[in-house]
Every structure is written in C-alpha cells, then in structure tokens.
Scaffold this motif. Structure first.
Motif, PDB file in Angstrom:
ATOM      1  N   LEU A 160       0.158   2.826  -9.417  1.00  0.00           N
ATOM      2  CA  LEU A 160      -1.040   1.995  -9.402  1.00  0.00           C
ATOM      3  C   LEU A 160      -1.265   1.335 -10.761  1.00  0.00           C
ATOM      4  O   LEU A 160      -1.601   0.144 -10.846  1.00  0.00           O
ATOM      5  CB  LEU A 160      -2.250   2.838  -9.002  1.00  0.00           C
ATOM      6  CG  LEU A 160      -3.462   2.096  -8.433  1.00  0.00           C
ATOM      7  CD1 LEU A 160      -3.107   1.353  -7.158  1.00  0.00           C
ATOM      8  CD2 LEU A 160      -4.600   3.066  -8.164  1.00  0.00           C
ATOM      9  N   ALA A 161      -1.068   2.103 -11.820  1.00  0.00           N
ATOM     10  CA  ALA A 161      -1.270   1.566 -13.163  1.00  0.00           C
ATOM     11  C   ALA A 161      -0.282   0.446 -13.473  1.00  0.00           C
ATOM     12  O   ALA A 161      -0.623  -0.536 -14.145  1.00  0.00           O
ATOM     13  CB  ALA A 161      -1.149   2.677 -14.195  1.00  0.00           C
ATOM     14  N   GLU A 162       0.951   0.574 -12.985  1.00  0.00           N
ATOM     15  CA  GLU A 162       1.977  -0.439 -13.233  1.00  0.00           C
ATOM     16  C   GLU A 162       1.878  -1.614 -12.273  1.00  0.00           C
ATOM     17  O   GLU A 162       2.600  -2.602 -12.440  1.00  0.00           O
ATOM     18  CB  GLU A 162       3.367   0.197 -13.120  1.00  0.00           C
ATOM     19  CG  GLU A 162       3.660   1.226 -14.210  1.00  0.00           C
ATOM     20  CD  GLU A 162       5.001   1.915 -14.007  1.00  0.00           C
ATOM     21  OE1 GLU A 162       5.649   1.654 -12.974  1.00  0.00           O
ATOM     22  OE2 GLU A 162       5.386   2.719 -14.878  1.00  0.00           O
ATOM     23  N   GLY A 163       1.001  -1.530 -11.277  1.00  0.00           N
ATOM     24  CA  GLY A 163       0.864  -2.609 -10.320  1.00  0.00           C
ATOM     25  C   GLY A 163       1.990  -2.694  -9.317  1.00  0.00           C
ATOM     26  O   GLY A 163       2.148  -3.719  -8.633  1.00  0.00           O
ATOM     27  N   ARG A 164       2.752  -1.637  -9.169  1.00  0.00           N
ATOM     28  CA  ARG A 164       3.839  -1.637  -8.176  1.00  0.00           C
ATOM     29  C   ARG A 164       3.299  -1.523  -6.764  1.00  0.00           C
ATOM     30  O   ARG A 164       3.979  -1.880  -5.812  1.00  0.00           O
ATOM     31  CB  ARG A 164       4.822  -0.509  -8.468  1.00  0.00           C
ATOM     32  CG  ARG A 164       5.598  -0.715  -9.771  1.00  0.00           C
ATOM     33  CD  ARG A 164       6.577   0.403 -10.009  1.00  0.00           C
ATOM     34  NE  ARG A 164       7.537   0.512  -8.917  1.00  0.00           N
ATOM     35  CZ  ARG A 164       8.409   1.508  -8.800  1.00  0.00           C
ATOM     36  NH1 ARG A 164       8.430   2.487  -9.705  1.00  0.00           N
ATOM     37  NH2 ARG A 164       9.248   1.551  -7.777  1.00  0.00           N
ATOM     38  N   VAL A 165       2.097  -0.979  -6.636  1.00  0.00           N
ATOM     39  CA  VAL A 165       1.375  -1.008  -5.364  1.00  0.00           C
ATOM     40  C   VAL A 165       0.000  -1.607  -5.627  1.00  0.00           C
ATOM     41  O   VAL A 165      -0.547  -1.499  -6.732  1.00  0.00           O
ATOM     42  CB  VAL A 165       1.242   0.397  -4.720  1.00  0.00           C
ATOM     43  CG1 VAL A 165       2.600   0.980  -4.380  1.00  0.00           C
ATOM     44  CG2 VAL A 165       0.464   1.337  -5.637  1.00  0.00           C
ATOM     45  N   ASP A 166      -0.539  -2.287  -4.624  1.00  0.00           N
ATOM     46  CA  ASP A 166      -1.866  -2.872  -4.752  1.00  0.00           C
ATOM     47  C   ASP A 166      -2.960  -1.864  -4.431  1.00  0.00           C
ATOM     48  O   ASP A 166      -4.105  -2.010  -4.888  1.00  0.00           O
ATOM     49  CB  ASP A 166      -1.995  -4.074  -3.815  1.00  0.00           C
ATOM     50  CG  ASP A 166      -1.009  -5.177  -4.166  1.00  0.00           C
ATOM     51  OD1 ASP A 166      -1.157  -5.765  -5.245  1.00  0.00           O
ATOM     52  OD2 ASP A 166      -0.092  -5.432  -3.352  1.00  0.00           O
TER      53      ASP A 166
ATOM     54  N   THR B  53       6.329   4.128   0.563  1.00  0.00           N
ATOM     55  CA  THR B  53       6.222   5.591   0.558  1.00  0.00           C
ATOM     56  C   THR B  53       6.533   6.133  -0.833  1.00  0.00           C
ATOM     57  O   THR B  53       7.414   5.630  -1.535  1.00  0.00           O
ATOM     58  CB  THR B  53       7.162   6.228   1.594  1.00  0.00           C
ATOM     59  OG1 THR B  53       8.512   5.863   1.306  1.00  0.00           O
ATOM     60  CG2 THR B  53       6.812   5.749   2.999  1.00  0.00           C
ATOM     61  N   HIS B  54       5.801   7.169  -1.226  1.00  0.00           N
ATOM     62  CA  HIS B  54       5.967   7.728  -2.557  1.00  0.00           C
ATOM     63  C   HIS B  54       5.474   9.164  -2.582  1.00  0.00           C
ATOM     64  O   HIS B  54       4.765   9.619  -1.673  1.00  0.00           O
ATOM     65  CB  HIS B  54       5.167   6.908  -3.579  1.00  0.00           C
ATOM     66  CG  HIS B  54       3.687   7.046  -3.413  1.00  0.00           C
ATOM     67  ND1 HIS B  54       2.984   6.415  -2.419  1.00  0.00           N
ATOM     68  CD2 HIS B  54       2.761   7.780  -4.111  1.00  0.00           C
ATOM     69  CE1 HIS B  54       1.701   6.722  -2.500  1.00  0.00           C
ATOM     70  NE2 HIS B  54       1.543   7.556  -3.512  1.00  0.00           N
TER      71      HIS B  54
ATOM     72  N   VAL C 179       0.848  -1.206   0.000  1.00  0.00           N
ATOM     73  CA  VAL C 179       0.000   0.000   0.000  1.00  0.00           C
ATOM     74  C   VAL C 179       0.875   1.243   0.000  1.00  0.00           C
ATOM     75  O   VAL C 179       1.817   1.354   0.795  1.00  0.00           O
ATOM     76  CB  VAL C 179      -0.934   0.010   1.225  1.00  0.00           C
ATOM     77  CG1 VAL C 179      -1.788   1.274   1.214  1.00  0.00           C
ATOM     78  CG2 VAL C 179      -1.825  -1.219   1.225  1.00  0.00           C
ATOM     79  N   GLY C 180       0.568   2.183  -0.876  1.00  0.00           N
ATOM     80  CA  GLY C 180       1.332   3.413  -0.976  1.00  0.00           C
ATOM     81  C   GLY C 180       0.778   4.522  -0.092  1.00  0.00           C
ATOM     82  O   GLY C 180      -0.429   4.754  -0.059  1.00  0.00           O
ATOM     83  N   VAL C 181       1.692   5.187   0.612  1.00  0.00           N
ATOM     84  CA  VAL C 181       1.361   6.360   1.427  1.00  0.00           C
ATOM     85  C   VAL C 181       2.473   7.385   1.245  1.00  0.00           C
ATOM     86  O   VAL C 181       3.562   7.053   0.773  1.00  0.00           O
ATOM     87  CB  VAL C 181       1.204   6.006   2.928  1.00  0.00           C
ATOM     88  CG1 VAL C 181       0.007   5.109   3.154  1.00  0.00           C
ATOM     89  CG2 VAL C 181       2.475   5.361   3.472  1.00  0.00           C
ATOM     90  N   LEU C 182       2.204   8.619   1.648  1.00  0.00           N
ATOM     91  CA  LEU C 182       3.207   9.663   1.480  1.00  0.00           C
ATOM     92  C   LEU C 182       4.373   9.502   2.448  1.00  0.00           C
ATOM     93  O   LEU C 182       5.532   9.725   2.093  1.00  0.00           O
ATOM     94  CB  LEU C 182       2.575  11.050   1.654  1.00  0.00           C
ATOM     95  CG  LEU C 182       2.083  11.716   0.361  1.00  0.00           C
ATOM     96  CD1 LEU C 182       0.955  10.922  -0.255  1.00  0.00           C
ATOM     97  CD2 LEU C 182       1.651  13.147   0.634  1.00  0.00           C
TER      98      LEU C 182
END
Length: 330
Positions: free
Chosen positions: A175-181, A165-166, A133-136
C-alpha cells in the motif's frame, strides 16, 4: 448493548484456571460430550479471538483433546473434514453450502472486523472500478467480502476490479509503495497500518452500514459432527459464546491470552482489536439476517446459484443458539 452486570452474569460459570477466577460446574442434568476431541481452525487473524480464548472453557466442558488446526485454508479444512467447529466469515460458508459441502452454520458471534484501506486514489467503493485491490486469496474471505461490497454499490467485481493476491505481511509495503490501490484486511493488519500511518480507511465494517448491521463471523460445524455429537456441539458452542463475553468485558485479558498462546505477537494490536470489534452483540443480532443478506449479494453476482431461503434451509441450525440464549441471557 449489554451492561456490565449482564455480561458478568453470563460469565458466572467460567473456569477459574484461565480468565476470571470463577469455578465452573457443569449442569447436573446435562450429559457429557459424546467425544473428548474437538478441532478448531487456527485462522491467520485475531478477530476470531473467542475461539482461542475458549480453550480452557472447552476443556471445562469435557473436551480433553482440543486442537487448533493450522493453516490459512479454513474453508478447505471444513470441506476435508479436518475441522469440527470454528468461527470464520459467513459469506464463504454460504458458497460452500451452495456447492454441497456438508456444513451447518450455528450462531453469529460478531459483526464487523474487515476494513477496506486505500491510497488517496480511492475515496469510496465505487472508486475501485479499474483499480488494483489486494486480497489474501481468490475465493477467500477478503475477496468474497469485497466482492459483496462492490456488488452492493453496482460494480461487477469480476470485471471492474483488478485483484492482486498477497500475504498479510506484505500489506503495509504494497500500500505504501502504491502497488495496490486498496486492500481488504482484518485484525491485526488494520491496526498495524494505522500505527504506521499507511493508507486511509474507506469502509470499516464494524461501523459503516449496512455491513455493521449483520454478523461477519459465524460459528459453523461439520454436519456429521452435529448429527453424531449434539451434546458436544452444544458444549463447544457454549464455550465459544462465553469466551465472546470475555472478549467484550475483559479485552486486556483476552489480548494477553492471544499473545501467550502464540496466536499473535503484538499485545497492543490485540488489545485494540478486542476493544474495536463489537463482541457484545451476539445476543442482539439475528444470524439468519446475515445469511440472507450475504446470500442475496452473492446470488446477484453469480457466486451462488441457490436462493437465500434455500441456503438457510440447507445450511443453518439455530436450535443450539436459541437454547443457549435462554441459558446465558444474563
């Protein structure tokens, strides 16, 4: 839900220099602010639009030096004493109160602005177990909000979720590349993702219970600022609450203001945000309920040691809000 007439009454003392062309006249018996200076946070998100729209109102309240402190470290700025009063997500403020940061929460502004957006692999919060999961930032608003959500459905956010973190500008690509779910986002990122048809909404905190039933963003101030400048505190809070009414009633003008002042570049995303975030509920909801709700969630997962009642006793002051509700009741 406020009627148009109620909101218009609440706006009847706004300045004519900016938004609706009605001249402002301070209450004759009210003292001027003890300081001409007020510092607010420039947050990398536009759900806090009321404090940006409030700039002219703050000047009308007697603040000749209105500063928006840049940078993503809103909560650290409070701890460092470089911000006097500002809106932000309630949960990290609760953590700061628990650790002894001298701040005090003054009012709720709106519920719901965060969205959990995911790939097809995630259909519910419980599906986040074992996912990325991506968060800041860790400990920031996005992380703490999703940790609260995860705890509410029985997950252990420290063990069950892989955090990534991103920067917000990378959200659509990751998200488009599927690097995070999945990722947590607040405006204007969700609006951008929808426009690009990237991801699917799992949770919209403005619409989905229980999150939609509690304030998301609250106005918080440094304790010393409140003690030393009670009239300035009242006047600054009044300006923000009046600006909240502007966002609710005149979303187009509020969106224009955000773009003109450089707080965002995309007018369409800003307008969509003004229409989607429920800015018309600051009178109706109880901010203490929000503090209690999130404090309990954070206490359950060990992010805070204090009980909700201790957090409320040590880190809230609703006197200004209660007085302004009477004044601005419409």
């Amino acid at each position: 839900m406020m009627t148009r007439r109620q909101v218009l009454r609440g706006l009847s003392v706004m300045s004519g220099a900016g938004l609706i062309g009605v001249s402002y006249r301070p209450t004759a018996a009210e003292a001027p602010p003890e300081t001409p200076r007020v510092r607010l946070a420039a947050i990398p998100g536009i759900c806090v639009a009321p404090q940006y729209v409030a700039e002219e109102l703050l000047r009308a309240e007697g603040f000749t030096d209105v500063e928006y402190v840049p940078g993503p470290a809103t909560y650290q700025n409070f701890a460092a004493g470089t911000v006097d009063i500002s809106m932000a997500f309630v949960a990290p403020f609760i953590i700061q109160v628990d650790t002894g940061v001298p701040i005090v929460m003054l009012a709720g502004v709106h519920p719901g602005c965060f969205e959990l957006i995911a790939t097809e692999r995630v259909r519910a919060i419980t599906d986040l177990k074992g996912k990325t999961v991506g968060v800041l930032s860790m400990g920031g608003a996005h992380h703490v909000f999703l940790a609260s959500m995860a705890a509410y459905v029985g997950l252990d956010p420290a063990k069950d979720i892989n955090w990534f973190t991103h920067h917000p500008s990378e959200s659509a690509r990751l998200l488009a590349e599927g690097r995070v779910d999945a990722l947590m986002a607040f405006p204007p990122v969700p609006q951008e993702l929808r426009a690009k048809n990237v991801g699917r909404i799992v949770v919209n905190s403005a619409l989905d219970r229980p999150w939609s039933q509690y304030f998301c963003c609250v106005v918080t101030a440094r304790s010393e600022f409140v003690r030393s400048h009670p009239m300035a505190t009242r006047r600054a809070l009044r300006a923000i609450l009046k600006a909240t009414d502007v966002c609710a009633l005149q979303p187009d003008r509020a969106a224009q203001r955000l773009v003109q002042r450089g707080f965002t570049k995309e007018y369409d995303y800003a307008l969509q945000t003004m229409k989607e975030v429920p800015y018309n509920r600051w009178r109706a909801y109880n901010p203490e309920d929000a503090v209690r709700f999130y404090a309990l969630r954070l206490h359950e997962i060990g992010m805070v040691k204090s009980s909700p009642q201790t957090i409320i006793a040590q880190g809230t002051d609703w006197r200004f809000l209660n007085a302004l509700k009477k004044e601005l009741k419409g």
